[in-house]
Design a protein around this motif. Structure first.
Motif, PDB file in Angstrom:
ATOM      1  N   GLY A   1       0.813  -1.212   0.000  1.00 54.96           N
ATOM      2  CA  GLY A   1       0.000   0.000   0.000  1.00 54.96           C
ATOM      3  C   GLY A   1       0.839   1.252   0.000  1.00 54.96           C
ATOM      4  N   GLU A   2       1.920   1.266   0.766  1.00 51.58           N
ATOM      5  CA  GLU A   2       2.791   2.446   0.803  1.00 51.58           C
ATOM      6  C   GLU A   2       3.464   2.676  -0.538  1.00 51.58           C
ATOM      7  N   SER A   3       3.754   1.593  -1.250  1.00 48.94           N
ATOM      8  CA  SER A   3       4.352   1.734  -2.570  1.00 48.94           C
ATOM      9  C   SER A   3       3.387   2.414  -3.533  1.00 48.94           C
ATOM     10  N   TYR A   4       2.089   2.106  -3.397  1.00 51.86           N
ATOM     11  CA  TYR A   4       1.104   2.807  -4.223  1.00 51.86           C
ATOM     12  C   TYR A   4       1.034   4.277  -3.836  1.00 51.86           C
ATOM     13  N   GLN A   5       1.019   4.570  -2.534  1.00 54.50           N
ATOM     14  CA  GLN A   5       0.998   5.958  -2.081  1.00 54.50           C
ATOM     15  C   GLN A   5       2.184   6.730  -2.646  1.00 54.50           C
ATOM     16  N   ALA A   6       3.338   6.068  -2.726  1.00 59.87           N
ATOM     17  CA  ALA A   6       4.555   6.723  -3.202  1.00 59.87           C
ATOM     18  C   ALA A   6       4.633   6.805  -4.724  1.00 59.87           C
TER      19      ALA A   6
ATOM     20  N   TYR B   1      -1.002  -6.337  12.107  1.00 59.62           N
ATOM     21  CA  TYR B   1      -1.065  -4.893  11.843  1.00 59.62           C
ATOM     22  C   TYR B   1      -1.160  -4.701  10.335  1.00 59.62           C
ATOM     23  N   THR B   2      -2.206  -4.055   9.871  1.00 62.75           N
ATOM     24  CA  THR B   2      -2.467  -3.935   8.440  1.00 62.75           C
ATOM     25  C   THR B   2      -2.321  -2.497   7.953  1.00 62.75           C
ATOM     26  N   TRP B   3      -2.274  -2.368   6.630  1.00 55.03           N
ATOM     27  CA  TRP B   3      -2.194  -1.034   6.028  1.00 55.03           C
ATOM     28  C   TRP B   3      -3.401  -0.188   6.433  1.00 55.03           C
ATOM     29  N   ILE B   4      -4.593  -0.772   6.421  1.00 50.30           N
ATOM     30  CA  ILE B   4      -5.807  -0.048   6.795  1.00 50.30           C
ATOM     31  C   ILE B   4      -5.696   0.474   8.229  1.00 50.30           C
ATOM     32  N   GLN B   5      -5.183  -0.344   9.135  1.00 51.90           N
ATOM     33  CA  GLN B   5      -5.054   0.090  10.525  1.00 51.90           C
ATOM     34  C   GLN B   5      -4.008   1.188  10.672  1.00 51.90           C
ATOM     35  N   LYS B   6      -2.965   1.127   9.880  1.00 51.44           N
ATOM     36  CA  LYS B   6      -1.905   2.124   9.983  1.00 51.44           C
ATOM     37  C   LYS B   6      -2.339   3.480   9.433  1.00 51.44           C
ATOM     38  N   TYR B   7      -3.071   3.479   8.322  1.00 52.69           N
ATOM     39  CA  TYR B   7      -3.340   4.742   7.635  1.00 52.69           C
ATOM     40  C   TYR B   7      -4.793   5.206   7.665  1.00 52.69           C
ATOM     41  N   VAL B   8      -5.741   4.321   7.914  1.00 54.84           N
ATOM     42  CA  VAL B   8      -7.146   4.715   7.755  1.00 54.84           C
ATOM     43  C   VAL B   8      -7.953   4.512   9.033  1.00 54.84           C
ATOM     44  N   PHE B   9      -8.014   3.291   9.527  1.00 52.58           N
ATOM     45  CA  PHE B   9      -8.831   2.972  10.699  1.00 52.58           C
ATOM     46  C   PHE B   9      -7.965   2.384  11.812  1.00 52.58           C
ATOM     47  N   PRO B  10      -7.256   3.220  12.551  1.00 50.96           N
ATOM     48  CA  PRO B  10      -6.447   2.678  13.649  1.00 50.96           C
ATOM     49  C   PRO B  10      -7.315   1.958  14.674  1.00 50.96           C
ATOM     50  N   GLY B  11      -6.859   0.790  15.087  1.00 51.23           N
ATOM     51  CA  GLY B  11      -7.594   0.035  16.095  1.00 51.23           C
ATOM     52  C   GLY B  11      -8.742  -0.789  15.564  1.00 51.23           C
ATOM     53  N   GLY B  12      -9.005  -0.726  14.268  1.00 55.59           N
ATOM     54  CA  GLY B  12     -10.159  -1.423  13.711  1.00 55.59           C
ATOM     55  C   GLY B  12      -9.915  -2.908  13.503  1.00 55.59           C
ATOM     56  N   MET B  13     -10.990  -3.688  13.495  1.00 56.43           N
ATOM     57  CA  MET B  13     -10.934  -5.121  13.232  1.00 56.43           C
ATOM     58  C   MET B  13     -12.312  -5.586  12.815  1.00 56.43           C
ATOM     59  N   LEU B  14     -12.391  -6.282  11.688  1.00 54.27           N
ATOM     60  CA  LEU B  14     -13.675  -6.774  11.207  1.00 54.27           C
ATOM     61  C   LEU B  14     -14.018  -8.083  11.900  1.00 54.27           C
ATOM     62  N   PRO B  15     -15.239  -8.207  12.395  1.00 57.86           N
ATOM     63  CA  PRO B  15     -15.655  -9.470  13.002  1.00 57.86           C
ATOM     64  C   PRO B  15     -16.154 -10.443  11.943  1.00 57.86           C
ATOM     65  N   SER B  16     -16.346 -11.667  12.342  1.00 61.36           N
ATOM     66  CA  SER B  16     -17.106 -12.619  11.543  1.00 61.36           C
ATOM     67  C   SER B  16     -18.495 -12.711  12.155  1.00 61.36           C
ATOM     68  N   GLU B  17     -19.458 -13.136  11.354  1.00 60.45           N
ATOM     69  CA  GLU B  17     -20.803 -13.346  11.901  1.00 60.45           C
ATOM     70  C   GLU B  17     -20.760 -14.395  13.009  1.00 60.45           C
TER      71      GLU B  17
ATOM     72  N   THR C   1      -0.511  12.857  -1.843  1.00 61.77           N
ATOM     73  CA  THR C   1      -0.222  11.613  -1.134  1.00 61.77           C
ATOM     74  C   THR C   1      -1.457  11.132  -0.381  1.00 61.77           C
ATOM     75  N   PHE C   2      -2.122  12.061   0.288  1.00 60.18           N
ATOM     76  CA  PHE C   2      -3.371  11.709   0.968  1.00 60.18           C
ATOM     77  C   PHE C   2      -4.394  11.214  -0.042  1.00 60.18           C
ATOM     78  N   GLN C   3      -4.510  11.857  -1.181  1.00 57.76           N
ATOM     79  CA  GLN C   3      -5.501  11.459  -2.167  1.00 57.76           C
ATOM     80  C   GLN C   3      -5.207  10.064  -2.721  1.00 57.76           C
ATOM     81  N   ARG C   4      -3.937   9.735  -2.925  1.00 59.78           N
ATOM     82  CA  ARG C   4      -3.603   8.375  -3.362  1.00 59.78           C
ATOM     83  C   ARG C   4      -3.935   7.376  -2.251  1.00 59.78           C
ATOM     84  N   MET C   5      -3.674   7.756  -1.019  1.00 56.55           N
ATOM     85  CA  MET C   5      -4.013   6.897   0.111  1.00 56.55           C
ATOM     86  C   MET C   5      -5.508   6.641   0.164  1.00 56.55           C
ATOM     87  N   TRP C   6      -6.308   7.681   0.012  1.00 53.73           N
ATOM     88  CA  TRP C   6      -7.759   7.552   0.108  1.00 53.73           C
ATOM     89  C   TRP C   6      -8.317   6.768  -1.080  1.00 53.73           C
ATOM     90  N   THR C   7      -7.753   7.002  -2.258  1.00 57.01           N
ATOM     91  CA  THR C   7      -8.175   6.243  -3.437  1.00 57.01           C
ATOM     92  C   THR C   7      -7.872   4.760  -3.253  1.00 57.01           C
TER      93      THR C   7
END
Length: 429
Positions: free
Chosen positions: A90-95, A321-337, A388-394
């Motif tokens: 993900g960081e490579s795409y941002q860069a 630790y995922t890209w989403i947690q690092k840059y978008v949703f810190p502390g997040g985790m998707l549950p299963s049903e 950089t933010f716009q590439r991250m958000w995209t």
């Protein structure tokens, strides 16, 4: 959040990301030649099994053909993969070190094959090479406030640039697919109404909403004559929602509180929460569900909208630790049903009695958001958000859309109820 232009191939004349604001994107990590070569071999072997086409700057191609991933700086790309795996991807795409004419198509292929990208022997050693989530991202009462602030308090104007007029930041329910952009607001209202119906919200209902967003659900519940308490940890969202309530003056009452779910008092006929359990963190799912149990009146209903993932993948990745947690949703985790049902049954008197999935609708919701965000690049830049933010958000929007298009992710409306009381006031369980 501002920074300079995104990274680009050497000699392009485009500045790389500002190292002060984007240190891990601006600087390619150091990596030994052997490790980088191993990463390149891993990438080539993975691509050889996938319906992808990877093109290199010298014109060579890898892969079986399919959506095209253009490697603009292969050395930097492989170093990032070697050091940080999918975070590095993900960081490579941002860069700007790789590009794709159809980003979602590339990411959908990867999402569909996520179980097999890493060879089975290496998956058994996952704990030795993946990064662990920082302790600072734990969703304690203090940590949850910081995590929510980092995402939801970015800028109301930023979110308004791609959301519908009601500012609903969750999956819509469309009448037909593919979705028409002009139908997004109505589809969001349909989603809200389905949840309120599921929870049995009507005139005089005492409703607790956990996670206010920008106030759309609370307002629609108040329009039904409900008495609503809605809580949020976002100061920006609270002010926005309070203003909307004051301007609408609905027949029901709405109290917008800056409060953690663990601090709620009282009892409610219905509790509704839209895509909030993902922000709680796996460690705190039992406490979250116990709060719902304690605050729900007898014969009440809980309606949750939740993004879910397969149970085996949740177990495999819950400490990663995922890209989403690092840059978008810190502390997040998707549950299963299954996790929601099991924790409810083991830790509370609540039982999962209904589950309706509509993942393809989220894919379309995200497509519409991404297309609107991309079309308003200049406006977003004027708000202070750099390239950089716009590439991250995209990447975030495309990454999420790919999860739903591949079927790796789903979104579900879940109904939780207490078993009926037997004579003497005891639960049937």
């Amino acid at each position: 959040m501002t920074a300079s232009a995104p990274g680009a191939p050497p000699g392009s004349g485009t500045r790389r990301p500002d190292p002060e604001r984007w240190p891990d994107v601006a600087e390619v990590p150091r990596c030994g030649r052997a490790r980088a070569a191993l990463a390149q071999s891993f990438v080539r072997r993975a691509v050889a099994r996938l319906p992808l086409c990877v093109t290199l700057p010298d014109g060579r191609t890898w892969g079986r053909g399919g959506p095209r991933l253009e490697l603009r700086d292969p050395v930097a790309f492989h170093r990032r993969i070697a050091v940080d795996g999918l975070i590095g991807f993900g960081e490579s795409y941002q860069a700007g070190e790789w590009e794709a004419p159809d980003l979602v198509a590339v990411l959908t292929v990867l999402a569909a094959e996520v179980r097999t990208l890493v060879p089975q022997p290496l998956q058994r050693l996952r704990g030795m090479y993946v990064r662990r989530r920082p302790a600072a991202q734990r969703n304690t009462t203090r940590g949850a406030r910081d995590n929510i602030h980092r995402h939801y308090d970015l800028s109301n104007d930023l979110f308004a640039s791609f959301l519908d007029p009601g500012m609903s930041y969750s999956a819509a329910v469309f009448r037909t697919l593919p979705a028409n952009p002009s139908h997004l607001w109505a589809a969001q209202q349909r989603k809200v109404d389905r949840l309120l119906d599921l929870a049995g919200v009507g005139p005089g209902s005492r409703l607790l909403e956990i996670g206010t967003g920008w106030g759309e659900l609370a307002l629609r519940a108040a329009e039904r004559g409900a008495e609503v308490v809605t809580i949020t940890l976002s100061e920006e969202q609270r002010r926005y929602a309070q203003r909307r309530v004051a301007e609408a003056d609905p027949p029901g009452r709405v109290d917008v509180l800056l409060r953690d779910y663990r601090e709620v008092t009282g009892h409610y006929d219905a509790i509704v929460s839209v895509e909030m359990i993902e922000a709680v963190g796996a460690e705190f799912w039992p406490e979250f569900l116990r709060v719902l149990d304690r605050r729900l009146a007898p014969d009440g209903r809980v309606a949750l909208q939740a993004i879910t993932m397969p149970h085996d993948r949740m177990l495999a990745t819950r400490d990663t630790y995922t890209w989403i947690q690092k840059y978008v949703f810190p502390g997040g985790m998707l549950p299963s049903e299954e996790a929601v049902a099991r924790i409810s049954a083991e830790r509370t008197s609540l039982r999962l009695t209904r589950s309706d999935g509509f993942g393809p609708h989220y894919a379309e919701t995200l497509r519409l958001w991404r297309e609107r965000f991309t079309a308003r690049t200049r406006h977003v830049r004027r708000l202070g958000f750099d390239e950089t933010f716009q590439r991250m958000w995209t990447f975030y929007l495309g990454y999420s859309e790919a999860g739903f298009r591949s079927g790796y992710l789903d979104v579900r409306q879940l109904l939780l109820e207490k078993p009926p009381l037997q004579e003497g006031g005891e639960s049937s369980t």
